[in-house]
Design a protein around this motif. Sequence first.
Motif, PDB file in Angstrom:
ATOM      1  N   GLU A 115      53.894  24.741  46.899  1.00 33.64           N
ATOM      2  CA  GLU A 115      53.939  23.944  45.669  1.00 33.64           C
ATOM      3  C   GLU A 115      53.276  24.691  44.514  1.00 33.64           C
ATOM      4  O   GLU A 115      53.789  24.702  43.392  1.00 33.64           O
ATOM      5  N   LYS A 116      52.129  25.323  44.776  1.00 32.79           N
ATOM      6  CA  LYS A 116      51.440  26.084  43.732  1.00 32.79           C
ATOM      7  C   LYS A 116      52.308  27.248  43.268  1.00 32.79           C
ATOM      8  O   LYS A 116      52.411  27.526  42.072  1.00 32.79           O
ATOM      9  N   SER A 117      52.926  27.935  44.211  1.00 34.83           N
ATOM     10  CA  SER A 117      53.779  29.073  43.902  1.00 34.83           C
ATOM     11  C   SER A 117      54.971  28.644  43.044  1.00 34.83           C
ATOM     12  O   SER A 117      55.315  29.306  42.068  1.00 34.83           O
ATOM     13  N   GLU A 118      55.580  27.523  43.390  1.00 40.84           N
ATOM     14  CA  GLU A 118      56.718  27.026  42.615  1.00 40.84           C
ATOM     15  C   GLU A 118      56.283  26.605  41.218  1.00 40.84           C
ATOM     16  O   GLU A 118      56.997  26.804  40.251  1.00 40.84           O
ATOM     17  N   GLY A 119      55.088  26.031  41.116  1.00 39.72           N
ATOM     18  CA  GLY A 119      54.561  25.636  39.814  1.00 39.72           C
ATOM     19  C   GLY A 119      54.331  26.838  38.920  1.00 39.72           C
ATOM     20  O   GLY A 119      54.613  26.806  37.720  1.00 39.72           O
ATOM     21  N   GLN A 120      53.811  27.917  39.475  1.00 40.77           N
ATOM     22  CA  GLN A 120      53.576  29.134  38.711  1.00 40.77           C
ATOM     23  C   GLN A 120      54.888  29.769  38.284  1.00 40.77           C
ATOM     24  O   GLN A 120      55.002  30.284  37.173  1.00 40.77           O
ATOM     25  N   GLN A 121      55.900  29.736  39.130  1.00 40.41           N
ATOM     26  CA  GLN A 121      57.196  30.312  38.786  1.00 40.41           C
ATOM     27  C   GLN A 121      57.822  29.546  37.626  1.00 40.41           C
ATOM     28  O   GLN A 121      58.446  30.126  36.770  1.00 40.41           O
TER      29      GLN A 121
END
Length: 58
Positions: free
Chosen positions: A48-54
């Motif tokens: 979820e954090k990775s998708e938010g950063q992308q």
Amino acid sequence: MDTSKDGKARPLNEMAVRQIGKKLRESFDEVVKEPVPDRFAALLDELEKSEGQQGQDQ
């Protein structure tokens, strides 16, 4: 599996289909009630954090 003389599978009758469906629902209901392992939850959080950063990078 029940087959005919030509080796092809015979279709299941309605009662058999209902029984299979019932057993599958019972099995999956038990799985859904099990807690999520901590490591799996941590991996989901990372995703979820990775998708938010992308999304911010675009």
